[in-house]
Write a protein that holds these residues in place. Structure first.
Motif, PDB file in Angstrom:
ATOM      1  N   ASN A  40       0.831  -1.214   0.000  1.00  0.00           N
ATOM      2  CA  ASN A  40       0.000   0.000   0.000  1.00  0.00           C
ATOM      3  C   ASN A  40       0.860   1.257   0.000  1.00  0.00           C
ATOM      4  O   ASN A  40       1.762   1.400   0.832  1.00  0.00           O
ATOM      5  N   ASN A  67      -0.380   9.489   2.879  1.00  0.00           N
ATOM      6  CA  ASN A  67      -1.310   8.580   3.540  1.00  0.00           C
ATOM      7  C   ASN A  67      -1.777   7.577   2.502  1.00  0.00           C
ATOM      8  O   ASN A  67      -2.411   7.944   1.512  1.00  0.00           O
ATOM      9  N   SER A  68      -1.445   6.299   2.725  1.00  0.00           N
ATOM     10  CA  SER A  68      -1.764   5.283   1.723  1.00  0.00           C
ATOM     11  C   SER A  68      -2.889   4.376   2.174  1.00  0.00           C
ATOM     12  O   SER A  68      -3.156   4.221   3.360  1.00  0.00           O
ATOM     13  N   SER A  69      -3.533   3.792   1.187  1.00  0.00           N
ATOM     14  CA  SER A  69      -4.581   2.812   1.393  1.00  0.00           C
ATOM     15  C   SER A  69      -4.551   1.892   0.175  1.00  0.00           C
ATOM     16  O   SER A  69      -3.860   2.205  -0.803  1.00  0.00           O
TER      17      SER A  69
END
Length: 76
Positions: free
Chosen positions: A31, A58-60
């Motif tokens: 991610n 900010n990862s997802s």
């Protein structure tokens, strides 16, 4: 081999062409990682970082949010 010159491909890896040689398969990214190129070498997944905390990542799954932090300073 399906024309790749490989008998096994890494799950979620990226295929990289190498001219007349068999294709290279990268490892799978995680991610928030991005595929980063390198002169004369295979690209690889890497995590983006910010020196001094001026950018927040900010990862997802299948997403990446980038926030700029200008507190205490002007826009260059």
């Amino acid at each position: 081999r399906g024309g790749t010159g490989r008998t096994l491909l890494t799950a979620f890896g990226v295929l990289v062409g190498r001219g007349s040689l068999p294709v290279h398969v990268t490892s799978a990214g995680t991610n928030g990682q991005m595929l980063i190129a390198a002169n004369g070498a295979n690209p690889a997944f890497a995590t983006i970082t910010s020196t001094g905390g001026t950018v927040a990542f900010n990862s997802s799954p299948n997403g990446l949010s980038i926030d700029l932090n200008f507190s205490g300073g002007g826009f260059p």
